[in-house]
Motif scaffolding. Structure first.
Motif, PDB file in Angstrom:
ATOM      1  N   ALA A 163      15.246  -6.389  11.758  1.00  0.00           N
ATOM      2  CA  ALA A 163      14.767  -5.132  11.196  1.00  0.00           C
ATOM      3  C   ALA A 163      14.198  -5.336   9.798  1.00  0.00           C
ATOM      4  N   ILE A 164      14.830  -6.204   9.016  1.00  0.00           N
ATOM      5  CA  ILE A 164      14.305  -6.511   7.686  1.00  0.00           C
ATOM      6  C   ILE A 164      12.915  -7.125   7.808  1.00  0.00           C
ATOM      7  N   GLY A 165      12.736  -7.991   8.804  1.00  0.00           N
ATOM      8  CA  GLY A 165      11.429  -8.615   9.015  1.00  0.00           C
ATOM      9  C   GLY A 165      10.356  -7.590   9.337  1.00  0.00           C
ATOM     10  N   LEU A 166      10.713  -6.598  10.145  1.00  0.00           N
ATOM     11  CA  LEU A 166       9.745  -5.555  10.480  1.00  0.00           C
ATOM     12  C   LEU A 166       9.338  -4.764   9.245  1.00  0.00           C
ATOM     13  N   LEU A 167      10.315  -4.428   8.403  1.00  0.00           N
ATOM     14  CA  LEU A 167      10.021  -3.669   7.190  1.00  0.00           C
ATOM     15  C   LEU A 167       9.181  -4.485   6.216  1.00  0.00           C
ATOM     16  N   LEU A 168       9.625  -5.707   5.945  1.00  0.00           N
ATOM     17  CA  LEU A 168       8.913  -6.558   4.998  1.00  0.00           C
ATOM     18  C   LEU A 168       7.518  -6.896   5.523  1.00  0.00           C
ATOM     19  N   GLY A 169       7.418  -7.188   6.809  1.00  0.00           N
ATOM     20  CA  GLY A 169       6.115  -7.486   7.391  1.00  0.00           C
ATOM     21  C   GLY A 169       5.159  -6.315   7.289  1.00  0.00           C
ATOM     22  N   GLY A 170       5.696  -5.105   7.458  1.00  0.00           N
ATOM     23  CA  GLY A 170       4.852  -3.931   7.324  1.00  0.00           C
ATOM     24  C   GLY A 170       4.303  -3.772   5.922  1.00  0.00           C
ATOM     25  N   PHE A 171       5.148  -3.938   4.925  1.00  0.00           N
ATOM     26  CA  PHE A 171       4.696  -3.830   3.544  1.00  0.00           C
ATOM     27  C   PHE A 171       3.665  -4.907   3.202  1.00  0.00           C
ATOM     28  N   LEU A 172       3.962  -6.147   3.569  1.00  0.00           N
ATOM     29  CA  LEU A 172       3.066  -7.246   3.204  1.00  0.00           C
ATOM     30  C   LEU A 172       1.724  -7.124   3.904  1.00  0.00           C
ATOM     31  N   THR A 173       1.747  -6.762   5.197  1.00  0.00           N
ATOM     32  CA  THR A 173       0.493  -6.656   5.948  1.00  0.00           C
ATOM     33  C   THR A 173      -0.356  -5.487   5.458  1.00  0.00           C
ATOM     34  N   GLU A 174       0.307  -4.369   5.179  1.00  0.00           N
ATOM     35  CA  GLU A 174      -0.441  -3.171   4.808  1.00  0.00           C
ATOM     36  C   GLU A 174      -0.978  -3.232   3.371  1.00  0.00           C
ATOM     37  N   TYR A 175      -0.193  -3.810   2.456  1.00  0.00           N
ATOM     38  CA  TYR A 175      -0.584  -3.755   1.054  1.00  0.00           C
ATOM     39  C   TYR A 175      -1.102  -5.079   0.490  1.00  0.00           C
ATOM     40  N   LEU A 176      -0.859  -6.183   1.161  1.00  0.00           N
ATOM     41  CA  LEU A 176      -1.381  -7.471   0.696  1.00  0.00           C
ATOM     42  C   LEU A 176      -2.273  -8.084   1.771  1.00  0.00           C
ATOM     43  N   ASP A 177      -1.716  -8.972   2.583  1.00  0.00           N
ATOM     44  CA  ASP A 177      -2.491  -9.654   3.615  1.00  0.00           C
ATOM     45  C   ASP A 177      -1.502 -10.261   4.606  1.00  0.00           C
ATOM     46  N   TRP A 178      -1.929 -10.409   5.848  1.00  0.00           N
ATOM     47  CA  TRP A 178      -1.022 -10.965   6.856  1.00  0.00           C
ATOM     48  C   TRP A 178      -0.497 -12.332   6.475  1.00  0.00           C
ATOM     49  N   ARG A 179      -1.249 -13.102   5.684  1.00  0.00           N
ATOM     50  CA  ARG A 179      -0.816 -14.443   5.290  1.00  0.00           C
ATOM     51  C   ARG A 179       0.464 -14.412   4.443  1.00  0.00           C
ATOM     52  N   TRP A 180       0.693 -13.292   3.758  1.00  0.00           N
ATOM     53  CA  TRP A 180       1.898 -13.187   2.937  1.00  0.00           C
ATOM     54  C   TRP A 180       3.161 -13.061   3.784  1.00  0.00           C
ATOM     55  N   CYS A 181       3.012 -12.768   5.064  1.00  0.00           N
ATOM     56  CA  CYS A 181       4.174 -12.778   5.953  1.00  0.00           C
ATOM     57  C   CYS A 181       4.711 -14.200   6.127  1.00  0.00           C
ATOM     58  N   LEU A 182       3.887 -15.196   5.828  1.00  0.00           N
ATOM     59  CA  LEU A 182       4.319 -16.592   5.823  1.00  0.00           C
ATOM     60  C   LEU A 182       4.586 -17.072   4.400  1.00  0.00           C
ATOM     61  N   PHE A 183       3.712 -16.713   3.464  1.00  0.00           N
ATOM     62  CA  PHE A 183       3.899 -17.151   2.082  1.00  0.00           C
ATOM     63  C   PHE A 183       5.198 -16.634   1.472  1.00  0.00           C
ATOM     64  N   VAL A 184       5.668 -15.476   1.921  1.00  0.00           N
ATOM     65  CA  VAL A 184       6.884 -14.913   1.342  1.00  0.00           C
ATOM     66  C   VAL A 184       8.085 -15.823   1.557  1.00  0.00           C
ATOM     67  N   ASN A 185       8.026 -16.669   2.587  1.00  0.00           N
ATOM     68  CA  ASN A 185       9.126 -17.600   2.831  1.00  0.00           C
ATOM     69  C   ASN A 185       9.306 -18.582   1.676  1.00  0.00           C
ATOM     70  N   LEU A 186       8.243 -18.858   0.933  1.00  0.00           N
ATOM     71  CA  LEU A 186       8.345 -19.777  -0.194  1.00  0.00           C
ATOM     72  C   LEU A 186       9.270 -19.227  -1.262  1.00  0.00           C
ATOM     73  N   ILE A 187       9.276 -17.921  -1.439  1.00  0.00           N
ATOM     74  CA  ILE A 187      10.159 -17.311  -2.436  1.00  0.00           C
ATOM     75  C   ILE A 187      11.615 -17.435  -2.003  1.00  0.00           C
ATOM     76  N   PHE A 188      11.889 -17.057  -0.763  1.00  0.00           N
ATOM     77  CA  PHE A 188      13.256 -17.190  -0.253  1.00  0.00           C
ATOM     78  C   PHE A 188      13.715 -18.649  -0.289  1.00  0.00           C
ATOM     79  N   ALA A 189      12.830 -19.542   0.130  1.00  0.00           N
ATOM     80  CA  ALA A 189      13.193 -20.960   0.209  1.00  0.00           C
ATOM     81  C   ALA A 189      13.479 -21.542  -1.170  1.00  0.00           C
ATOM     82  N   ALA A 190      12.702 -21.153  -2.172  1.00  0.00           N
ATOM     83  CA  ALA A 190      12.916 -21.679  -3.517  1.00  0.00           C
ATOM     84  C   ALA A 190      14.292 -21.276  -4.042  1.00  0.00           C
ATOM     85  N   VAL A 191      14.656 -20.019  -3.857  1.00  0.00           N
ATOM     86  CA  VAL A 191      15.972 -19.546  -4.310  1.00  0.00           C
ATOM     87  C   VAL A 191      17.084 -20.273  -3.561  1.00  0.00           C
ATOM     88  N   ALA A 192      16.947 -20.390  -2.224  1.00  0.00           N
ATOM     89  CA  ALA A 192      17.981 -21.049  -1.427  1.00  0.00           C
ATOM     90  C   ALA A 192      18.082 -22.528  -1.759  1.00  0.00           C
TER      91      ALA A 192
END
Length: 492
Positions: A163-192
């Motif tokens: 469900a989090i993926g659906l919400l985040l994907g909706g925001f990124l696709t609608e307000y940025l670009d579909w590519r950010w649905c993949l690029f956003v993983n870099l932020i999570f990965a860096a913190v982890a």
């Protein structure tokens, strides 16, 4: 490891600091788990935009989902064993770093082939990351009370990540670009990655047995063929050799793998992990849960966007009430209920609650609204999913020997992936058949589509009812000894 009791208490001065460190480690593990889980749904929201940008066909589109599931599901067991053999921290860090690199490649992809390759790469490194994360959780939280809280949080994340993926994907696709649905993983990965490198201690590997190469080959090939065959079902039909042929071959190889594990000197998946009655019942429940909840995220998303005209962001927000009840139920089940009544009533109640919630979706029609038609089912199914997921993940990994924690964690993740793949194939086929029959009966395209959704919801609800009864029959009554909060704590 030492068993502490009233005569040999743990030093009081070090416990608060150690406890704080454990919860920070949980945060790191949770971020890594979110990265893996949400990636299964966040890409779904981005698919229409990615297809328009890269000009690939509808038939090719499914491989962006199936490619991830193929590599992830087929390599999980070897990923778990690598964590046991070479250390959980190292495996965790390599997994999260590799996942980030694959995500960056996918986000920058200039054609369909590169994007599919990146998705396969994500699955490869997720197969390292997911078992290492779960086994780290098990070895970090050894006190039953703390472990219950930790698994409540982890179970909610595992159940709600989609469900989090659906919400985040909706925001990124609608307000940025579909590519950010993949690029956003870099932020999570860096913190982890930096959190893991700083907080995790290097696990001591006292024994390095030879890797079970026959087991690796048969398990990997069997999982690959099974998931591949299931992935072909929606497009090739169940009667096609492209479907049942691969499924049969996969089942035969997995049966051979099981036989070999009873004879291998250093088995890839020691059968003692699966033969425990509570663990076996938990694995079965997780399998059914992951197969059944597929219909919620897929078909309900279509209903929200195509029938209620929700935007991608509104569709993601629509799932948040389910996520809220899921997290509350998951935390309550593991911190309060599981240590008192055990898993049997929780799994039974959870499965039946999920069945009731999904059954309410059967009554959706062209006049249904979100508040009156969708929301009640989301709230009730969220409770059921939370009760079931958190309880079964806790019981499924509890009591496993430390040297087997990676293999057990991999088995849980493999069960989730296979369950989700079977749910995808089964309910897509059910929906497609119902749509065809409705069109033959003179229904409009909109009415036929809703008939397909309703059929999938109905069969999913039935699966939960049957699964709940079977799971309750297998699970032992009472509280398992390893979850008894009155028992002495084991400290690493």
């Amino acid at each position: 490891m030492t068993l502490s009791d009233a005569r040999t208490p743990a030093p009081a001065t070090s416990e608060p600091a150690a406890s704080n460190l454990r919860w920070l480690i949980l945060a790191v593990i949770a971020i890594a788990q979110v990265t893996v889980v949400l990636d299964a749904t966040i890409v779904n929201i981005a698919l229409p935009s990615a297809q328009a940008d890269l000009k690939f066909t509808d038939d090719q589109r499914q491989w962006l989902v199936t490619g991830y599931a193929l590599s992830f599901g087929s390599l999980l067991l070897i990923g778990g064993r690598i964590a046991d053999l070479f250390g959980r921290k190292l495996t965790f860090l390599v997994g999260i770093a590799g996942f980030a690199v694959a995500s960056a490649v996918g986000g920058a992809a200039g054609n369909f082939e590169v994007l599919v390759g990146a998705r396969v790469g994500q699955g490869v490194f997720a197969a390292l990351l997911a078992p290492a994360a779960l086994s780290l959780l098990t070895t970090t939280f050894t006190d039953p009370k703390e472990r219950a809280k930790a698994f409540g949080i982890f179970g909610a994340i595992a159940g709600g990540g989609g469900a989090i993926g659906l919400l985040l994907g909706g925001f990124l696709t609608e307000y940025l670009d579909w590519r950010w649905c993949l690029f956003v993983n870099l932020i999570f990965a860096a913190v982890a990655f930096f959190g893991g490198a700083t907080l995790l201690s290097k696990s001591e590997v006292t024994e390095r047995p030879k890797l079970d190469l026959i087991g690796v080959a048969s398990a990997t090939a069997g999982m690959f063929l099974l998931v591949y065959g299931l992935g072909n079902a929606p497009t090739e039909s169940w009667s096609s050799p492209q479907t049942w042929g691969y499924i049969v071959a996969g089942v035969v190889l997995l049966a051979g793998f099981t036989w070999w594990q009873t004879r291998a000197a250093h088995p890839l998946l020691p059968l003692r992990i699966l033969l425990d009655r509570n663990r076996g019942g938990s694995f079965l429940a997780i399998f059914i849960l992951c197969a059944g909840i597929f219909v919620i995220f897929l078909f309900l998303t279509y209903f929200l966007q195509q029938n209620l005209r929700f935007s991608p962001v509104e569709s993601g927000l629509a799932f948040m009430p389910m996520l809220a009840t899921m997290m509350v139920a998951a935390t309550l089940s593991t911190t309060v209920l599981l240590p008192k009544i055990g898993p049997r009533p929780l799994v039974g109640l959870g499965m039946l609650s999920a069945a009731v919630g999904i059954a309410l979706f059967v009554f959706l029609d062209e006049q249904s609204t979100y508040t009156g038609g969708v929301l009640p089912g989301l709230l009730i199914s969220g409770v059921g999913i939370g009760l079931t997921m958190a309880s079964t993940m806790n019981v499924g990994i509890a009591g496993v020997d430390p040297q087997d924690s990676g293999a057990a964690s991999a088995a849980i993740n493999a069960v989730q992936q296979v369950g989700g793949s079977i749910g995808t194939a089964l309910f897509s086929s059910v929906a497609a058949t119902a749509v065809t029959n409705a069109m033959l009966d003179g229904e409009t395209p909109v009415g036929a589509a809703i008939a397909g959704y309703n059929a999938a919801f109905g069969w999913s609800a039935a699966l939960f009812v049957v699964g709940g009864l079977i799971s309750v029959f297998i699970l032992k009554p009472g509280v398992p000894a390893e979850l008894d909060t009155s028992a002495p704590a084991v400290h690493m």
